[in-house]
Design an enzyme around this catalytic site. Structure first.
Site, PDB file in Angstrom:
ATOM      1  N   ASN A   1      -6.282   2.360 -10.844  1.00 20.96           N
ATOM      2  CA  ASN A   1      -5.047   2.418 -10.060  1.00 20.96           C
ATOM      3  C   ASN A   1      -4.616   3.859  -9.791  1.00 20.96           C
ATOM      4  OD1 ASN A   1      -2.627   2.006  -8.791  1.00 20.96           O
ATOM      5  ND2 ASN A   1      -1.791   0.629 -10.327  1.00 20.96           N
ATOM      6  N   ASP A   2      -4.152   4.567 -10.821  1.00 20.62           N
ATOM      7  CA  ASP A   2      -3.660   5.923 -10.589  1.00 20.62           C
ATOM      8  C   ASP A   2      -4.759   6.848 -10.061  1.00 20.62           C
ATOM      9  OD1 ASP A   2      -1.636   5.645 -13.567  1.00 20.62           O
ATOM     10  OD2 ASP A   2      -1.107   5.247 -11.472  1.00 20.62           O
TER      11      ASP A   2
END
Lengths: 472, 131
Positions: free
Chosen positions: A399-400
Site C-alpha cells: 500500500n504505502d
C-alpha cells in the site's frame, strides 16, 4: 597449541567469514559462501578446544551444550515456515546478546583463566582497566540486544501489539538511564571489577533495551531488526577485545557494519531519518482525518474474473508484493497465477520495494520459497521505469510503497519516500482486504484513479480465484 | 547525517587512546593491534556488505547472526575453566549457558541460511507460448 598458532587459525576463520559474506553478491555464489562460513566456524571451535584442552568433565559439558543447542537450532531451521523469518531472526539475535552477557560474566568470575588480571601474581588487585572497559561495552550492548530483540520478536510474532507504546517523558527517561549507565560503567572500571556493579550494568542495559524498542511501530521493524543485528556485532566485538580474540573482533566488525548498512538502506527506503525511527511513536495508531471516516470517494470495484481477463490479454504484467501477501501466505498462489500468465504468453516481472515486508529482503525470500525464479524479481531502482510500459499491474498486499502522495503531496507523512510508480501502467489491479488505510495511516490516491480497479479480499483467496478464472 | 556519523566514528576511535596511553613502555601493546584489526575489519565489512545483492538481504541477516555466534569461543573457554580457580563453578555454568545459546544460533543460523539460499533458482527454460 601455542597462542600464536591459535591466533593464526582465528584469523583464518575471520577470513572465511569475510568470504561467506562476499558470496552473497549473487545467488550463484551464495551457497558456497555459506559453506565457507561453516568451515570458518568449525576452525574457530576446534582451535578453541585445542587451546583450552578441557578436562573430562568439561568435555561432557561441552558436548552436552553443543548437542542440545545444535539439536534445537537444526530442528528450528528445518521446520520454520519462511513467513516466520523476521521473528526467527529477532529471536536468534536475542540469543547472541544473552550469550555475550554470559561470556562476560564468566570472564568476570574467572579472570585469571581469561588472562585479564591487572597483575596475575596478585589477583586481589582485580581486573585491568582496559579489559573492564571492553567487558562493560560488550555486556551492555549484549543486554540491550537481548531485551530489544525479545520485544522485536514479540511485536513481529503478534504476541505484542505493533502499536508504539509511548511512556510519558520517554526521551528524558532514556537519556537519564543512558547517563546513569555511563556513570556505572565508569565506576565499574574504577572498582577493578566489582560484581554488583557488573550486574547493575546488566540490569540497566536490559531495561534500556526494552524502553528503546517498545515505542517503535510494527512496520518500522525492518530498521529495528537491522539495528539489533548491528548491535549483536558490536557486542561480540566488545567480548572479542576482552578476550583478545581475533576471530570475535573481525566477526564483530563485519556483523556490526552489515547491520548498520541494512539499517541505512531501510531508512532510505522509507525516507526517514534513523534517529526519527528510533525515537519511535510513528505509525500503528488510528490515523488522522485522511483515513477511515468521512465520505467514501468512489472506487472501481472489480472481481477476480475482471482481473484475469485483463491480465491474460496483457503483453507485460508487473506484480508488486507487500506485507499483506506474507500475512495471507499467498506467495504460492501468486506464482501459480504468474505461471498461468506466462503460459498465455504474458511477460511477468515482480517489483520489490526495499521496505516491503517486515525485514530486508523479506519479499524476495518468500517468492524464492514459492519457486519464483530470481531473475524475474527486480528491485525498485531497476524496474520503476518499466511501469509505463506495463499493460497491467497486480498489487498484492502492498500500500504505502505504491502511494503517489510520496511524490506529489508535500504535506504527506511519506513525502520523499521512493515508491513504485504503479499508476503509470495501463491498468492497476489493487488487492487489499478492505479500503482501510495502511501502516502510515494515510489514504492512497491510487485507489481513486480511473485506471485502478480494486479487487478486495484476502490476498490468497483473491489470487486463487484469479488462477481459477485464468484456467477458463 | 553521513558527516555526523563520520565525525562520531573518528571521535570514537580516539576514545580508547586514553585507555591505551595508560599502558606504558616503548612497545605497541596487543590491544592496539587488536584495535587496528577491528578498524580494518569495519572497512572490509562496509565494502563487502554493500556488494550483497538486495535479493539476499534476508540470508545476509541470518548468516551474520550465525557468524556472530563465534562468541562460542568465549563460551568454550569459560566451560574449560579449571575448577581450581575460585568462582570457577559460576564461570563454568555461565559458559555452559552461553555455549548452548551460541550452538542454537550456529546450527540454526547456517542451516536456515542454507535452506533459504537453496530456494533461489533461475528460470530454467524459455517460456513456451500457448496455441
Amino acid at each position: 597449541m601455542s597462542a600464536n598458532v591459535a591466533a593464526l587459525f582465528y584469523l583464518a576463520a575471520g577470513v572465511l567469514f569475510i568470504l561467506a559474506l562476499r558470496g552473497l553478491s549473487s545467488p550463484a555464489t551464495s551457497r558456497r559462501g555459506n559453506l565457507f562460513g561453516m568451515v570458518g566456524m568449525t576452525i574457530a571451535i576446534l582451535t578453541t578446544l585445542g587451546l583450552a584442552a578441557p578436562t573430562a568433565t568439561s568435555w561432557i559439558l561441552i558436548l552436552l551444550g553443543l548437542g542440545i543447542g545444535g539439536f534445537i537450532g537444526a530442528k528450528t531451521a528445518r521446520e520454520i515456515p519462511m513467513t516466520m523469518m523476521p521473528e526467527l531472526i529477532a529471536a536468534f539475535h536475542s540469543l547472541v546478546g544473552l550469550a555475550a552477557v554470559f561470556v562476560a560474566a564468566s570472564a568476570l568470575y574467572a579472570p585469571s583463566a581469561f588472562g585479564i588480571l591487572a597483575d596475575p601474581a596478585n589477583p586481589a588487585l582485580g581486573i585491568k582497566g582496559g579489559s573492564l572497559f571492553e567487558m562493560a561495552l560488550g555486556v551492555a550492548i549484549g543486554a540491550i540486544t537481548f531485551t530489544g530483540s525479545v520485544i522485536a520478536f514479540a511485536k513481529l510474532s503478534g504476541r505484542m501489539s505493533g502499536k508504539p507504546i509511548l511512556l510519558p517523558m520517554r526521551h528524558a527517561i532514556n537519556a537519564a538511564l543512558g547517563l546513569l549507565l555511563v556513570f556505572v560503567i565508569y565506576s565499574f572500571i574504577q572498582s577493578a571489577g566489582s560484581a554488583w556493579l557488573f550486574w547493575l550494568i546488566v540490569f540497566l542495559s536490559l531495561l534500556i533495551g526494552v524502553l528503546i524498542i517498545i515505542p517503535i511501530g510494527g512496520a518500522d521493524m525492518p530498521v529495528v531488526i537491522s539495528m539489533l543485528n548491528s548491535y549483536s556485532g558490536w557486542a561480540a566485538a566488545g567480548i572479542g577485545f576482552t578476550l583478545g580474540n581475533i576471530a570475535l573482533i573481525i566477526t564483530g566488525a563485519l556483523v556490526g557494519s552489515s547491520g548498520a548498512i541494512l539499517s541505512y538502506i531501510m531508512c532510505k527506503g522509507m525516507n526517514r531519518q534513523f534517529l526519527s525511527v528510533i525515537a519511535g511513536g510513528f505509525g500503528g495508531e488510528t490515523a488522522g482525518a485522511a483515513a477511515g471516516g468521512g465520505e467514501q470517494k468512489p472506487v472501481k470495484l472489480g472481481s477476480a474474473e475482471d482481473a484475469a481477463y485483463v491480465l491474460k490479454n496483457a503483453a507485460k504484467v508487473i506484480i508488486v508484493p507487500g506485507y499483506g501477501m506474507a500475512v495471507a501466505q499467498a506467495q504460492h498462489a501468486l506464482r501459480e497465477m504468474a505461471d498461468a500468465l506466462k503460459k498465455a504468453g504474458v511477460e511477468v516481472k515482480y517489483a520489490i520495494h526495499p521496505v516491503a515486508g517486515r525485514m530486508p529482503g523479506h519479499m524476495n525470500v518468500l517468492l524464492a520459497e514459492a519457486n519464483v525464479p530470481y531473475d524475474e524479481v527486480f528491485e525498485l531502482e531497476d524496474i520503476n521505469s518499466e511501469f509505463s510500459q506495463a499493460d497491467a499491474v497486480y498489487v498484492i498486499g502492498a500500500n504505502d510503497v505504491v502511494n503517489p502522495a510520496a511524490e506529489e503531496d508535500k504535506t504527506s507523512p511519506i513525502y520523499g519516500m521512493p515508491v513504485l510508480q504503479v499508476w503509470k501502467a495501463g491498468t492497476v489491479f489493487f488487492n487489499k482486504r478492505s479500503l482501510a488505510s495502511g501502516y502510515a495511516g494515510i489514504d492512497n490516491p491510487v485507489f481513486y484513479r480511473d485506471n485502478t480497479v480494486m479487487v478486495l479480499g484476502d490476498a490468497k483467496k483473491m489470487t486463487e480465484e484469479i488462477v481459477k478464472a485464468l484456467a477458463h | 547525517m553521513a558527516r555526523a556519523v563520520l565525525l562520531a566514528l573518528t571521535a570514537a576511535m580516539f576514545m580508547p587512546t586514553a585507555a591505551f596511553a595508560a599502558e606504558g613502555g616503548g612497545h605497541v601493546s596487543p590491544s592496539v593491534y587488536e584495535f587496528m584489526v577491528f578498524v580494518i575489519a569495519v572497512f572490509v565489512g562496509y565494502y563487502v556488505v554493500w556488494s550483497v545483492t538486495p535479493a539476499l538481504h534476508t540470508p545476509l541477516m541470518s548468516v551474520t547472526n550465525a557468524i556472530s555466534s563465534v562468541i562460542v569461543v568465549g563460551a568454550l573457554l569459560a566451560v574449560g575453566v579449571s575448577l581450581t580457580a575460585s568462582d570457577s563453578a559460576v564461570a563454568k555454568i555461565f559458559g555452559f549457558l552461553a555455549l548452548t545459546m551460541a550452538s542454537v544460533n550456529i546450527f540454526g543460523g547456517f542451516l536456515v541460511t542454507n535452506r533459504m539460499l537453496s530456494m533461489y533458482k533461475k528460470k530454467d527454460a524459455p517460456v513456451k507460448k500457448d496455441g
